[in-house]
Design a protein around this motif. Structure first.
Motif, mmCIF file in Angstrom:
data_model
loop_
_atom_site.group_PDB
_atom_site.id
_atom_site.type_symbol
_atom_site.label_atom_id
_atom_site.label_comp_id
_atom_site.label_asym_id
_atom_site.label_seq_id
_atom_site.Cartn_x
_atom_site.Cartn_y
_atom_site.Cartn_z
ATOM 1 N N ILE A 1 0.896 -0.955 -0.177
ATOM 2 C CA ILE A 1 0.028 -0.058 0.096
ATOM 3 C C ILE A 1 0.841 1.235 0.171
ATOM 4 C CG2 ILE A 1 -1.982 1.339 1.185
ATOM 5 C CD1 ILE A 1 -2.733 -1.446 2.503
ATOM 6 N N ARG A 2 0.725 2.109 -0.910
ATOM 7 C CA ARG A 2 1.194 3.398 -1.147
ATOM 8 C C ARG A 2 0.546 4.445 -1.729
ATOM 9 N NH1 ARG A 2 3.201 3.769 -6.116
ATOM 10 N NH2 ARG A 2 3.663 2.193 -7.343
ATOM 11 N N PRO A 3 0.994 5.804 -1.678
ATOM 12 C CA PRO A 3 0.326 6.904 -2.575
ATOM 13 C C PRO A 3 0.887 6.484 -3.842
ATOM 14 C CG PRO A 3 1.882 7.406 -0.538
ATOM 15 C CD PRO A 3 2.066 5.982 -0.482
ATOM 16 N N ILE A 4 -0.147 6.743 -4.750
ATOM 17 C CA ILE A 4 0.110 6.612 -6.274
ATOM 18 C C ILE A 4 0.984 7.687 -6.627
ATOM 19 C CG2 ILE A 4 -2.245 5.532 -6.533
ATOM 20 C CD1 ILE A 4 -3.158 7.995 -8.196
ATOM 21 N N TYR B 1 -5.837 14.348 -7.294
ATOM 22 C CA TYR B 1 -5.314 13.847 -6.103
ATOM 23 C C TYR B 1 -3.614 13.847 -6.024
ATOM 24 C CZ TYR B 1 -9.812 11.604 -5.811
ATOM 25 O OH TYR B 1 -11.128 11.204 -5.824
ATOM 26 N N ASN C 1 -4.579 13.109 -1.664
ATOM 27 C CA ASN C 1 -3.663 12.027 -1.723
ATOM 28 C C ASN C 1 -4.590 10.843 -2.279
ATOM 29 O OD1 ASN C 1 -1.443 10.698 -2.053
ATOM 30 N ND2 ASN C 1 -0.858 10.878 0.030
ATOM 31 N N TRP D 1 -3.972 6.319 -2.316
ATOM 32 C CA TRP D 1 -3.405 5.429 -2.274
ATOM 33 C C TRP D 1 -3.813 4.310 -2.982
ATOM 34 C CZ3 TRP D 1 -5.151 8.779 1.193
ATOM 35 C CH2 TRP D 1 -4.115 9.553 1.905
ATOM 36 N N THR E 1 -7.972 0.785 -3.668
ATOM 37 C CA THR E 1 -7.570 2.294 -3.717
ATOM 38 C C THR E 1 -8.481 3.127 -2.746
ATOM 39 O OG1 THR E 1 -9.509 2.701 -5.244
ATOM 40 C CG2 THR E 1 -7.201 2.296 -6.195
ATOM 41 N N CYS F 1 -12.703 4.232 -2.165
ATOM 42 C CA CYS F 1 -12.264 3.248 -1.549
ATOM 43 C C CYS F 1 -12.812 1.894 -1.819
ATOM 44 C CB CYS F 1 -12.585 3.569 -0.050
ATOM 45 S SG CYS F 1 -11.505 2.432 1.092
ATOM 46 N N LEU G 1 -5.971 0.799 4.637
ATOM 47 C CA LEU G 1 -5.989 2.163 3.843
ATOM 48 C C LEU G 1 -6.771 3.361 4.566
ATOM 49 C CD1 LEU G 1 -7.363 0.549 0.592
ATOM 50 C CD2 LEU G 1 -5.430 2.096 0.588
ATOM 51 N N ALA H 1 -4.058 4.979 6.875
ATOM 52 C CA ALA H 1 -3.132 5.932 5.927
ATOM 53 C C ALA H 1 -3.840 7.088 5.710
ATOM 54 C CB ALA H 1 -2.592 4.999 4.793
#
Length: 169
Positions: free
Chosen positions: A8-11, A50, A57, A59, A71, A99, A114, A117
């Motif tokens: 899981i990370r920011p796009i 975003y 943001n 993710w 997402t 989400c 998510l 975060a």
């Protein structure tokens, strides 16, 4: 697939195409019934919506092969919903959106990660309230958000089964 292998990370800009593909698939599966269609301007403009604003943001959840399987997004709430006019202090209210978790991976704690975060991002960026709306017909959505600490503000019901919810940080 083992959820421990998911990232899981920011796009980033290079993720936009894969994230859009995932989102359009989710929207088709979840909102196509009864002629419902979800507004998709933010999906077409993921970078502008975003990535560009500092207080927004998105993710994504990636498999080891790089496939997007989830997402979630945060953006500043803009007061766009007439029913909620005057309820929120706009500079300190974030809107949760987009989400979605691949159906095969739901109920494994990925959505909760998510939300963690997003919540930390909101706290770091001075938001005091997280707002979202969901629909009763979405599989597990309403119950999920309640378990994440969101409370109902208005249950519109009706054919779209819209429920407005918030979480005070």
């Amino acid at each position: 697939m083992d959820k421990r292998d998911l990232v899981i990370r920011p796009i980033r800009a290079e993720d936009i195409g894969a994230v859009q593909d995932f989102l359009f698939t989710q929207l088709q599966e979840l909102f196509a019934q009864d002629g419902q269609a979800a507004i998709t301007d933010d999906v077409w403009g993921l970078g502008k919506t975003y990535l560009e604003p500092d207080n927004c943001n998105m993710w994504a959840v990636f498999t080891p092969e790089g496939t997007v399987v989830g997402t979630a997004a945060i953006c500043a709430y803009n007061g766009r919903i007439e029913l909620l006019k005057g309820r929120y202090h706009l500079p300190t209210t974030a809107e949760v959106g987009r989400c979605y978790i691949d159906a095969k991976l739901r109920r494994q704690g990925i959505g909760s990660k998510l939300v963690e975060a997003m919540t930390q991002f909101c706290k770091d960026h001075g938001y005091r309230t997280m707002y979202l709306h969901t629909h009763h017909f979405l599989p597990g959505g309403f119950n999920f958000w309640q378990k994440q600490g969101f409370a109902i503000t208005i249950d519109q019901g009706g054919s779209l089964e819209i429920v407005h919810m918030e979480k005070i940080l």
